[in-house]
Scaffold this motif. Structure first.
Motif, PDB file in Angstrom:
ATOM      1  N   ILE A  51       0.848  -1.200   0.000  1.00 45.17           N
ATOM      2  CA  ILE A  51       0.000   0.000   0.000  1.00 45.17           C
ATOM      3  C   ILE A  51       0.884   1.251   0.000  1.00 45.17           C
ATOM      4  CG2 ILE A  51      -1.627   1.303   1.471  1.00 45.17           C
ATOM      5  CD1 ILE A  51      -2.585  -1.615   2.333  1.00 45.17           C
ATOM      6  N   ASN A  52       0.497   2.244  -0.810  1.00 50.12           N
ATOM      7  CA  ASN A  52       1.317   3.473  -0.844  1.00 50.12           C
ATOM      8  C   ASN A  52       0.530   4.688  -0.361  1.00 50.12           C
ATOM      9  OD1 ASN A  52      -0.381   3.795  -3.086  1.00 50.12           O
ATOM     10  ND2 ASN A  52       1.112   5.096  -4.115  1.00 50.12           N
ATOM     11  N   LYS A  53      -0.755   4.484  -0.035  1.00 51.50           N
ATOM     12  CA  LYS A  53      -1.572   5.652   0.325  1.00 51.50           C
ATOM     13  C   LYS A  53      -2.809   5.195   1.109  1.00 51.50           C
ATOM     14  CE  LYS A  53      -1.391   8.949  -2.706  1.00 51.50           C
ATOM     15  NZ  LYS A  53      -1.528   9.702  -3.952  1.00 51.50           N
ATOM     16  N   ILE A  54      -3.176   5.997   2.115  1.00 54.06           N
ATOM     17  CA  ILE A  54      -4.414   5.748   2.850  1.00 54.06           C
ATOM     18  C   ILE A  54      -5.450   6.737   2.319  1.00 54.06           C
ATOM     19  CG2 ILE A  54      -5.499   5.619   5.140  1.00 54.06           C
ATOM     20  CD1 ILE A  54      -3.022   3.792   4.891  1.00 54.06           C
ATOM     21  N   VAL A  55      -6.635   6.257   2.046  1.00 50.71           N
ATOM     22  CA  VAL A  55      -7.714   7.138   1.575  1.00 50.71           C
ATOM     23  C   VAL A  55      -8.885   7.014   2.548  1.00 50.71           C
ATOM     24  CG1 VAL A  55      -9.368   7.583  -0.298  1.00 50.71           C
ATOM     25  CG2 VAL A  55      -7.013   6.926  -0.843  1.00 50.71           C
ATOM     26  N   LEU A 120      -5.397   1.859   0.660  1.00 46.46           N
ATOM     27  CA  LEU A 120      -6.178   1.269   1.748  1.00 46.46           C
ATOM     28  C   LEU A 120      -7.223   2.304   2.131  1.00 46.46           C
ATOM     29  CD1 LEU A 120      -6.837  -0.645   4.122  1.00 46.46           C
ATOM     30  CD2 LEU A 120      -4.903   0.375   5.364  1.00 46.46           C
ATOM     31  N   PHE A 121      -8.508   1.933   2.040  1.00 45.89           N
ATOM     32  CA  PHE A 121      -9.573   2.854   2.435  1.00 45.89           C
ATOM     33  C   PHE A 121      -9.947   2.582   3.887  1.00 45.89           C
ATOM     34  CE2 PHE A 121     -14.139   3.811   3.032  1.00 45.89           C
ATOM     35  CZ  PHE A 121     -14.091   5.171   2.797  1.00 45.89           C
ATOM     36  N   HIS A 145      -5.661   1.110  -7.638  1.00 47.66           N
ATOM     37  CA  HIS A 145      -6.046  -0.228  -7.172  1.00 47.66           C
ATOM     38  C   HIS A 145      -6.411  -0.142  -5.690  1.00 47.66           C
ATOM     39  CE1 HIS A 145      -5.148  -4.278  -5.478  1.00 47.66           C
ATOM     40  NE2 HIS A 145      -5.888  -4.623  -6.517  1.00 47.66           N
ATOM     41  N   ILE A 146      -7.457  -0.847  -5.298  1.00 47.14           N
ATOM     42  CA  ILE A 146      -7.840  -0.881  -3.875  1.00 47.14           C
ATOM     43  C   ILE A 146      -7.297  -2.176  -3.277  1.00 47.14           C
ATOM     44  CG2 ILE A 146      -9.749  -0.906  -2.218  1.00 47.14           C
ATOM     45  CD1 ILE A 146     -11.436   0.616  -4.284  1.00 47.14           C
ATOM     46  N   ALA A 147      -6.319  -2.023  -2.353  1.00 52.71           N
ATOM     47  CA  ALA A 147      -5.741  -3.211  -1.703  1.00 52.71           C
ATOM     48  C   ALA A 147      -6.694  -3.761  -0.664  1.00 52.71           C
ATOM     49  CB  ALA A 147      -4.417  -2.841  -1.055  1.00 52.71           C
ATOM     50  N   GLY A 148      -7.491  -2.886  -0.069  1.00 48.15           N
ATOM     51  CA  GLY A 148      -8.433  -3.364   0.939  1.00 48.15           C
ATOM     52  C   GLY A 148      -9.152  -2.226   1.627  1.00 48.15           C
ATOM     53  N   PHE A 149     -10.093  -2.629   2.482  1.00 49.99           N
ATOM     54  CA  PHE A 149     -10.890  -1.687   3.260  1.00 49.99           C
ATOM     55  C   PHE A 149     -10.672  -1.976   4.746  1.00 49.99           C
ATOM     56  CE2 PHE A 149     -13.020  -1.953  -0.804  1.00 49.99           C
ATOM     57  CZ  PHE A 149     -13.510  -0.672  -1.017  1.00 49.99           C
ATOM     58  N   GLY A 150     -10.654  -0.926   5.555  1.00 46.10           N
ATOM     59  CA  GLY A 150     -10.555  -1.101   7.008  1.00 46.10           C
ATOM     60  C   GLY A 150     -11.593  -0.243   7.699  1.00 46.10           C
ATOM     61  N   PHE A 151     -12.420  -0.876   8.509  1.00 43.32           N
ATOM     62  CA  PHE A 151     -13.472  -0.144   9.228  1.00 43.32           C
ATOM     63  C   PHE A 151     -13.298  -0.374  10.722  1.00 43.32           C
ATOM     64  CE2 PHE A 151     -15.053  -1.264   5.046  1.00 43.32           C
ATOM     65  CZ  PHE A 151     -15.460  -0.022   4.573  1.00 43.32           C
ATOM     66  N   ILE A 152     -13.529   0.681  11.501  1.00 43.78           N
ATOM     67  CA  ILE A 152     -13.462   0.478  12.946  1.00 43.78           C
ATOM     68  C   ILE A 152     -14.623  -0.428  13.358  1.00 43.78           C
ATOM     69  CG2 ILE A 152     -13.472   1.583  15.212  1.00 43.78           C
ATOM     70  CD1 ILE A 152     -12.435   4.141  13.960  1.00 43.78           C
ATOM     71  N   ILE A 153     -15.822  -0.102  12.872  1.00 43.16           N
ATOM     72  CA  ILE A 153     -17.017  -0.877  13.262  1.00 43.16           C
ATOM     73  C   ILE A 153     -17.810  -1.252  12.014  1.00 43.16           C
ATOM     74  CG2 ILE A 153     -19.168  -0.871  14.604  1.00 43.16           C
ATOM     75  CD1 ILE A 153     -17.892   1.332  16.388  1.00 43.16           C
ATOM     76  N   GLU A 154     -18.046  -2.531  11.856  1.00 42.74           N
ATOM     77  CA  GLU A 154     -18.913  -3.011  10.770  1.00 42.74           C
ATOM     78  C   GLU A 154     -20.252  -3.419  11.379  1.00 42.74           C
ATOM     79  OE1 GLU A 154     -17.197  -6.124   8.371  1.00 42.74           O
ATOM     80  OE2 GLU A 154     -19.156  -6.802   7.640  1.00 42.74           O
ATOM     81  N   LYS A 155     -21.334  -2.888  10.813  1.00 43.67           N
ATOM     82  CA  LYS A 155     -22.662  -3.357  11.236  1.00 43.67           C
ATOM     83  C   LYS A 155     -23.028  -4.485  10.272  1.00 43.67           C
ATOM     84  CE  LYS A 155     -24.348   0.775  11.190  1.00 43.67           C
ATOM     85  NZ  LYS A 155     -25.403   1.801  11.171  1.00 43.67           N
TER      86      LYS A 155
END
Ligand code: 5GP
Length: 188
Positions: A51-55, A120-121, A145-155
């Motif tokens: 990953i080269n950037k956080i979005v 990384l979103f 390219h989207i390497a992945g998603f990160g959420f604090i809380i997933e409903k």
């Protein structure tokens, strides 16, 4: 993240319509120690992924995204909810807001999201995945390219996670809420 789960159960508040408020430690008043741990955990989960950037997206994604970017030593770009008159090379898409129940246009400069990026979103909540779908559209427009998603809380009961995973995306959530029925918080 046990600490996060504990805080959600102790300090989270349920509202009708499947809304969980975490204003006392994430969304209004913030616990910086917890936010640091959140950044460290996303960095651990996504280390070695190139990953080269956080979005992220304004406004509540900015804190966890910055913490993650600080740990990973990567730039953080936030998608804006208001179109600045001065933005050049703008990429835009429409997102439906879960909390405000309306559509709005979000934008990002193509200078900061390009075909060379592997992003990384990060966001605070994943509900139906509308914000995530907006990011997918912006990435498509830019060639990123989207390497992945990160959420604090997933409903989990609102299915955004299932939809993203079924599209083949990696989704990491630090806490998952199974149900908010009868104003009772049940974590997975
Ligand atoms: P989605 O786009 O996945 O449907 O919804 C995620 C966005 O809506 C997040 O950016 C978050 O700010 C907001 N959101 C969705 N559900 C909740 C919730 O239960 N509580 C809070 N505080 N924000 C939420």
């Amino acid at each position: 993240m046990e600490l996060l789960k504990q805080r959600i159960l102790e300090d989270g508040k349920c509202y009708p319509g499947g809304i969980l408020k975490v204003d006392s430690f994430i969304n209004h008043q913030m616990d910086p120690d917890l936010m640091c741990r959140i950044g460290e955990e996303f960095a651990r989960l996504y280390s070695g992924c190139g990953i080269n950037k956080i979005v992220t997206i304004e406004a509540s994604g900015i804190a966890p995204a910055i913490m993650t970017g600080a740990v990973m030593h990567l730039p953080v770009v936030f998608v804006k909810k208001k179109k600045p008159k001065t933005m050049e090379n703008m990429l835009a898409t429409t997102v439906h807001s879960f909390t405000k129940d309306r559509d709005y246009t979000v934008c990002i400069s193509a200078d900061f999201l390009t075909g060379k990026d592997n992003i990384l979103f990060i966001d605070d909540f994943l509900a139906y995945g509308n914000a995530a779908n907006g990011i997918i559209d912006l990435a498509r427009q830019s060639g990123a390219h989207i390497a992945g998603f990160g959420f604090i809380i997933e409903k989990a009961f609102q299915n955004g996670g299932n939809n993203l995973r079924s599209m083949g995306y990696r989704v990491e959530s630090l806490a998952s809420v199974a149900s908010l029925d009868n104003c009772q918080i049940t974590l997975l």
